[in-house]
Design a protein around this motif. Sequence first.
Motif, mmCIF file in Angstrom:
data_model
loop_
_atom_site.group_PDB
_atom_site.id
_atom_site.type_symbol
_atom_site.label_atom_id
_atom_site.label_comp_id
_atom_site.label_asym_id
_atom_site.label_seq_id
_atom_site.Cartn_x
_atom_site.Cartn_y
_atom_site.Cartn_z
ATOM 1 N N LYS A 1 37.867 36.089 49.886
ATOM 2 C CA LYS A 1 38.141 35.157 50.985
ATOM 3 C C LYS A 1 38.313 33.734 50.462
ATOM 4 O O LYS A 1 39.180 32.995 50.914
ATOM 5 C CB LYS A 1 36.985 35.212 51.992
ATOM 6 C CG LYS A 1 37.215 34.374 53.222
ATOM 7 C CD LYS A 1 36.068 34.453 54.197
ATOM 8 C CE LYS A 1 35.067 33.352 53.928
ATOM 9 N NZ LYS A 1 34.079 33.186 55.003
ATOM 10 N N THR A 2 37.486 33.358 49.511
ATOM 11 C CA THR A 2 37.477 31.951 49.092
ATOM 12 C C THR A 2 37.992 31.719 47.672
ATOM 13 O O THR A 2 38.817 30.842 47.445
ATOM 14 C CB THR A 2 36.038 31.386 49.193
ATOM 15 O OG1 THR A 2 35.531 31.718 50.476
ATOM 16 C CG2 THR A 2 36.024 29.889 48.986
ATOM 17 N N ALA A 3 37.476 32.521 46.706
ATOM 18 C CA ALA A 3 37.839 32.233 45.314
ATOM 19 C C ALA A 3 39.311 32.553 45.029
ATOM 20 O O ALA A 3 39.940 31.896 44.197
ATOM 21 C CB ALA A 3 36.929 33.001 44.357
ATOM 22 N N ALA A 4 39.871 33.544 45.725
ATOM 23 C CA ALA A 4 41.232 33.993 45.396
ATOM 24 C C ALA A 4 42.254 32.851 45.442
ATOM 25 O O ALA A 4 43.101 32.740 44.550
ATOM 26 C CB ALA A 4 41.649 35.128 46.333
ATOM 27 N N LEU A 5 42.184 31.990 46.449
ATOM 28 C CA LEU A 5 43.175 30.894 46.524
ATOM 29 C C LEU A 5 42.916 29.828 45.462
ATOM 30 O O LEU A 5 43.851 29.180 44.986
ATOM 31 C CB LEU A 5 43.178 30.245 47.913
ATOM 32 C CG LEU A 5 43.860 30.992 49.064
ATOM 33 C CD1 LEU A 5 44.168 30.019 50.201
ATOM 34 C CD2 LEU A 5 45.129 31.714 48.657
ATOM 35 N N ILE A 6 41.652 29.673 45.092
ATOM 36 C CA ILE A 6 41.345 28.705 44.024
ATOM 37 C C ILE A 6 41.832 29.283 42.690
ATOM 38 O O ILE A 6 42.407 28.576 41.858
ATOM 39 C CB ILE A 6 39.831 28.372 44.030
ATOM 40 C CG1 ILE A 6 39.498 27.690 45.366
ATOM 41 C CG2 ILE A 6 39.442 27.490 42.833
ATOM 42 C CD1 ILE A 6 38.071 27.286 45.570
ATOM 43 N N GLN A 7 41.650 30.592 42.538
ATOM 44 C CA GLN A 7 42.174 31.252 41.326
ATOM 45 C C GLN A 7 43.685 31.105 41.278
ATOM 46 O O GLN A 7 44.258 30.745 40.239
ATOM 47 C CB GLN A 7 41.802 32.736 41.338
ATOM 48 C CG GLN A 7 40.328 32.977 41.068
ATOM 49 C CD GLN A 7 39.986 34.460 41.103
ATOM 50 O OE1 GLN A 7 40.383 35.172 42.030
ATOM 51 N NE2 GLN A 7 39.257 34.920 40.113
ATOM 52 N N ILE B 1 34.142 28.656 40.327
ATOM 53 C CA ILE B 1 34.299 27.509 41.237
ATOM 54 C C ILE B 1 34.360 28.013 42.686
ATOM 55 O O ILE B 1 33.719 27.468 43.578
ATOM 56 C CB ILE B 1 35.577 26.686 40.900
ATOM 57 C CG1 ILE B 1 35.482 26.112 39.485
ATOM 58 C CG2 ILE B 1 35.805 25.579 41.926
ATOM 59 C CD1 ILE B 1 36.762 25.445 38.984
ATOM 60 N N GLY B 2 35.108 29.081 42.894
ATOM 61 C CA GLY B 2 35.290 29.615 44.248
ATOM 62 C C GLY B 2 33.997 30.134 44.858
ATOM 63 O O GLY B 2 33.696 29.861 46.021
ATOM 64 N N ILE B 3 33.227 30.875 44.063
ATOM 65 C CA ILE B 3 31.962 31.408 44.595
ATOM 66 C C ILE B 3 31.013 30.237 44.893
ATOM 67 O O ILE B 3 30.374 30.187 45.950
ATOM 68 C CB ILE B 3 31.295 32.403 43.596
ATOM 69 C CG1 ILE B 3 32.241 33.542 43.227
ATOM 70 C CG2 ILE B 3 29.968 32.925 44.175
ATOM 71 C CD1 ILE B 3 32.462 34.612 44.243
ATOM 72 N N ALA B 4 30.957 29.284 43.957
ATOM 73 C CA ALA B 4 30.096 28.109 44.165
ATOM 74 C C ALA B 4 30.542 27.360 45.423
ATOM 75 O O ALA B 4 29.718 26.933 46.236
ATOM 76 C CB ALA B 4 30.159 27.190 42.949
ATOM 77 N N PHE B 5 31.848 27.237 45.596
ATOM 78 C CA PHE B 5 32.409 26.507 46.731
ATOM 79 C C PHE B 5 31.996 27.174 48.052
ATOM 80 O O PHE B 5 31.610 26.507 49.015
ATOM 81 C CB PHE B 5 33.933 26.485 46.604
ATOM 82 C CG PHE B 5 34.613 25.540 47.542
ATOM 83 C CD1 PHE B 5 34.639 24.181 47.271
ATOM 84 C CD2 PHE B 5 35.229 25.988 48.691
ATOM 85 C CE1 PHE B 5 35.263 23.294 48.146
ATOM 86 C CE2 PHE B 5 35.852 25.114 49.570
ATOM 87 C CZ PHE B 5 35.871 23.762 49.282
ATOM 88 N N GLN B 6 32.052 28.506 48.075
ATOM 89 C CA GLN B 6 31.696 29.220 49.312
ATOM 90 C C GLN B 6 30.197 29.126 49.593
ATOM 91 O O GLN B 6 29.780 28.953 50.739
ATOM 92 C CB GLN B 6 32.128 30.693 49.231
ATOM 93 C CG GLN B 6 31.827 31.468 50.496
ATOM 94 C CD GLN B 6 32.486 30.858 51.728
ATOM 95 O OE1 GLN B 6 33.684 30.662 51.760
ATOM 96 N NE2 GLN B 6 31.700 30.518 52.759
ATOM 97 N N ILE B 7 29.384 29.228 48.526
ATOM 98 C CA ILE B 7 27.928 29.117 48.750
ATOM 99 C C ILE B 7 27.619 27.717 49.296
ATOM 100 O O ILE B 7 26.848 27.559 50.240
ATOM 101 C CB ILE B 7 27.118 29.409 47.459
ATOM 102 C CG1 ILE B 7 27.386 30.846 46.984
ATOM 103 C CG2 ILE B 7 25.624 29.203 47.702
ATOM 104 C CD1 ILE B 7 26.732 31.229 45.659
#
Length: 301
Positions: free
Chosen positions: A187-193, A220-226
């Motif tokens: 949901k979140t990391a994919a677009l950052i990747q 970065i994406g996982i951290a961003f979502q947390i």
Amino acid sequence: MEKDRFQAELQAKTKQIEELLKKYLPEEKGYQKTVLEAMNYSLMAGGKRLRPMMMQETYRLFGGNGTVIEPFMAAMEMIHTYSLVHDDLPAMDNDEYRRGRKTTHTVYGEAMGILAGDGLLNYAFETALKAFEEPEADLKKVAQAMAVLARKAGVYGMIGGQTADIEAEEQTEPLTREQLLYIHENKTAALIQASMMVGAILAGASKEEIAQIEKCAYNIGIAFQIQDDILDVIGDSKELGKPVGSDEKNHKQTYVTLNGLEQSMEEVRVLSQEAVNILDEIDGDGEFLKQLVITLIDRRK
Ligand code: GRG
């Protein structure tokens, strides 16, 4: 990098991205004028513009200095914006405010909200395809970047993550760590990747370097979502431009409800530091990008 200089650069870069987006906005005319207005309303509603910024910075990190990146930067923000417009719809989160203003469907009605999201997603690809017209375009690299963009936004990326997230809302037993990570990753990391990988690909990074960037952007994406889940608990709705406490209201299981605030904050720090360590391994000017990742650790919006 010194804090004041970073802030000044961040502001300047955000402004440049705003200008770039304006260049690619569709003209509001014709029988479909309303949907075009709704698309532009949501796209120009502010927002941190992090994804195009990360794309551009990764492109620079690998020595890119052309304009071929620009259509992709605009396209990425269009895809991100469409996901927010659809996520706010009554059938999903049913939110009234986003980025400090009324959500698109609240202003233009539900049908136009759906169409504006569809329009933005399709127009994103129409925009990214303009990269083929840039003078320095390497056809193979542009095609590879298009493929990454398409996949990470789709059912094997963001849409897949959103599907699992919606289904998880109905789940009464606790989510497993694996399930939660699947949701966050997609949901979140994919677009950052996708943002960072497109930057790397267009700058001519090697296969190994692209894989390194994919891992870095995962962190970065996982951290961003947390952090997003943390802000839903301790954030300020004025600063965020949207209400807080929505996860609790919707009985939503998040990293914070499963692991507590302290552990969640620690996880954001560890994941971000790992991302910075990966960037450190890459030869090139990654100072701004690293500072950006560090700043996101205690972002307030
Ligand atoms: C509807 C297919 C579909 C997907 C929706 C992205 C998403 C999936 C939902 C939006 C809600 C949400 C919590 C998404 C996770 C990613 C996230 C934290 C988005 C907000 O991104 P920011 O903070 O937003 O970069 P701005 O407004 O600054 O651009």
